[in-house]
Design a protein around this motif. Structure first.
Motif, PDB file in Angstrom:
ATOM      1  N   SER A 113     -45.617  12.873  -6.458  1.00  0.00           N
ATOM      2  CA  SER A 113     -45.808  12.779  -7.910  1.00  0.00           C
ATOM      3  C   SER A 113     -44.633  13.406  -8.654  1.00  0.00           C
ATOM      4  CB  SER A 113     -47.088  13.519  -8.329  1.00  0.00           C
ATOM      5  OG  SER A 113     -48.243  12.899  -7.828  1.00  0.00           O
ATOM      6  N   ARG A 144     -51.066   4.154  -4.285  1.00  0.00           N
ATOM      7  CA  ARG A 144     -51.167   5.599  -4.536  1.00  0.00           C
ATOM      8  C   ARG A 144     -50.090   6.383  -3.780  1.00  0.00           C
ATOM      9  NH1 ARG A 144     -53.484   8.558  -0.282  1.00  0.00           N
ATOM     10  NH2 ARG A 144     -54.481   7.308   1.354  1.00  0.00           N
ATOM     11  N   TRP A 342     -54.932  10.796  -2.880  1.00  0.00           N
ATOM     12  CA  TRP A 342     -54.564  10.710  -4.286  1.00  0.00           C
ATOM     13  C   TRP A 342     -55.225   9.500  -4.919  1.00  0.00           C
ATOM     14  CZ3 TRP A 342     -52.558  15.091  -5.666  1.00  0.00           C
ATOM     15  CH2 TRP A 342     -52.029  15.241  -6.968  1.00  0.00           C
ATOM     16  N   ASP A 344     -55.927   6.056  -6.970  1.00  0.00           N
ATOM     17  CA  ASP A 344     -55.251   4.759  -6.974  1.00  0.00           C
ATOM     18  C   ASP A 344     -54.449   4.546  -8.248  1.00  0.00           C
ATOM     19  OD1 ASP A 344     -56.182   3.986  -4.491  1.00  0.00           O
ATOM     20  OD2 ASP A 344     -57.949   2.955  -5.296  1.00  0.00           O
ATOM     21  N   CYS A 346     -52.838   6.209 -11.879  1.00  0.00           N
ATOM     22  CA  CYS A 346     -52.388   7.454 -12.503  1.00  0.00           C
ATOM     23  C   CYS A 346     -53.159   7.717 -13.792  1.00  0.00           C
ATOM     24  CB  CYS A 346     -50.896   7.380 -12.802  1.00  0.00           C
ATOM     25  SG  CYS A 346     -49.875   7.219 -11.317  1.00  0.00           S
TER      26      CYS A 346
END
Length: 366
Positions: A113, A144, A342, A344, A346
């Protein structure tokens, strides 16, 4: 989800000396990077013939994906597009649409990220749709983050265990080895705002989710390596490399070269650098680690080794397939850390563009 094509999404790089400076100027546009720094970095590329290895690496990965995916049950055409060099996103998106594709799933060669490693790709793909007048006609979703996916980490675990055993066999006791997990440094402000806003209290500043994900991945690797070596597990740390911004702006530290000097001062006799932040041997790996970090270690009288990236290792190729199948068929998600798997899509406000706020998008279609 009913997807009809896959897009291998990457950074790009020059493929000849004449492309080096235009490429670097595109990459750093609007970021306040001194021209002298661009000239310095251009010499790294020119020392490699003016060619970044990343495009050939992506061609090799694309070939492996096309070869392996049908065996995994993924029978979709696979395209490849770059942010900063041919084949550009706008051209590839146009071609996909002309070929009849309307719902595309993008896998990105960035596992973590951050604005530059995630949201910027979403903005790039959104712009490619806009430039081709395809908003509302075509959608591109992004896979992701996969920093803790076993397919991404297994090649690293495998090679690091071998490198430790080799250094021990070469006469360096494991307790005198420092393992350094290296990743691209980013501005502190980008680190602090990485990840979804609702989860930012989970990780420390200034690294944010970016640093937390790297620490999680590195810890997973070391725990697995401990079971595969015939010696005491070495100490390890997360280090940074390749900073390129204005010197007035604080970036994540410590720099790998400074860390190597500190390792010597602490009585270490060997260093193994693991480019955990990269999926393949980019220029940053070949130059900044294989040349500069190695030279620093030699100057300090330290044994030096560099672990492999995931590249086209069969476990990584299968892992990419598994990430795609999560979205195509809804298959179970694999994640080895408490941070994952994480999400799928944002969250709004995730990894914002601190230079210029743009509308938050969960995919490439608003």
């Amino acid at each position: 989800m009913s997807y009809d094509a896959i897009l291998l999404t990457s950074f790009g790089g020059p493929e000849g000396p004449d492309e080096v400076m235009p490429y670097l100027e595109r990459v750093t546009a609007g970021r306040g990077v001194p021209y002298e720094r661009l000239v310095e970095v251009s010499h790294h590329y020119l020392a490699l013939g003016g060619v970044s290895p990343i495009n050939d690496q992506n061609r090799a990965l694309l070939a492996k994906m096309r070869e392996r995916f049908p065996e995994l049950g993924i029978d979709l055409p696979i395209y490849w597009g770059n942010r900063n060099s041919e084949p550009y996103f706008a051209d590839v998106v146009k071609q996909m649409y002309q070929d009849g594709h309307r719902k595309v799933l993008a896998w990105v060669t960035s596992a973590y990220s951050s604005y530059s490693g995630c949201r910027q790709y979403r903005e790039n793909l959104h712009k490619a749709l806009t430039d081709n007048d395809l908003l509302g006609k075509m959608t591109i979703d992004k896979v992701r983050h996969y920093f803790d996916h076993p397919g991404f980490l297994e090649p690293v675990i495998e090679d690091l265990a071998q490198k430790i055993n080799e250094m021990v066999q070469g006469g360096v006791a494991s307790e005198r080895i420092k393992v350094m997990f290296a990743t691209h440094s980013i501005p502190n402000a980008m680190g602090e705002t990485s990840g979804p806003p609702a989860r930012r209290e989970e990780w420390a500043k200034p690294g944010g989710a970016y640093e937390a994900q790297h620490l999680a991945a590195s810890g997973i690797v070391m725990d697995a390596v401990a079971k595969r070596i015939d010696a005491e597990i070495p100490q390890w740390e997360l280090v940074y490399q390749s900073r390129s911004g204005s010197p007035e702006i604080p970036w994540l530290e410590p720099d790998v070269n400074d860390a190597i000097v500190s390792a010597k001062a602490a009585g270490q006799e060997g260093v193994i650098v693991v480019p955990i932040g990269f999926v393949s041997d980019h220029v940053e790996v070949i130059w900044d680690l294989d040349n500069e970090a190695k030279e620093t270690a030699q100057e300090q009288g330290l044994a030096f080794s560099r672990a492999a990236t995931s590249g086209v290792h069969h476990a990584f190729v299968d892992g990419i397939g598994e990430l795609l199948l999560e979205r195509i068929r809804g298959e179970d998600k694999k994640a080895l850390s408490k941070l994952g798997p994480w999400a799928d899509f944002c969250a709004v406000g995730c990894c914002p563009n601190l230079r210029k706020e743009l509308p938050a998008v969960a995919s490439a279609e608003v």
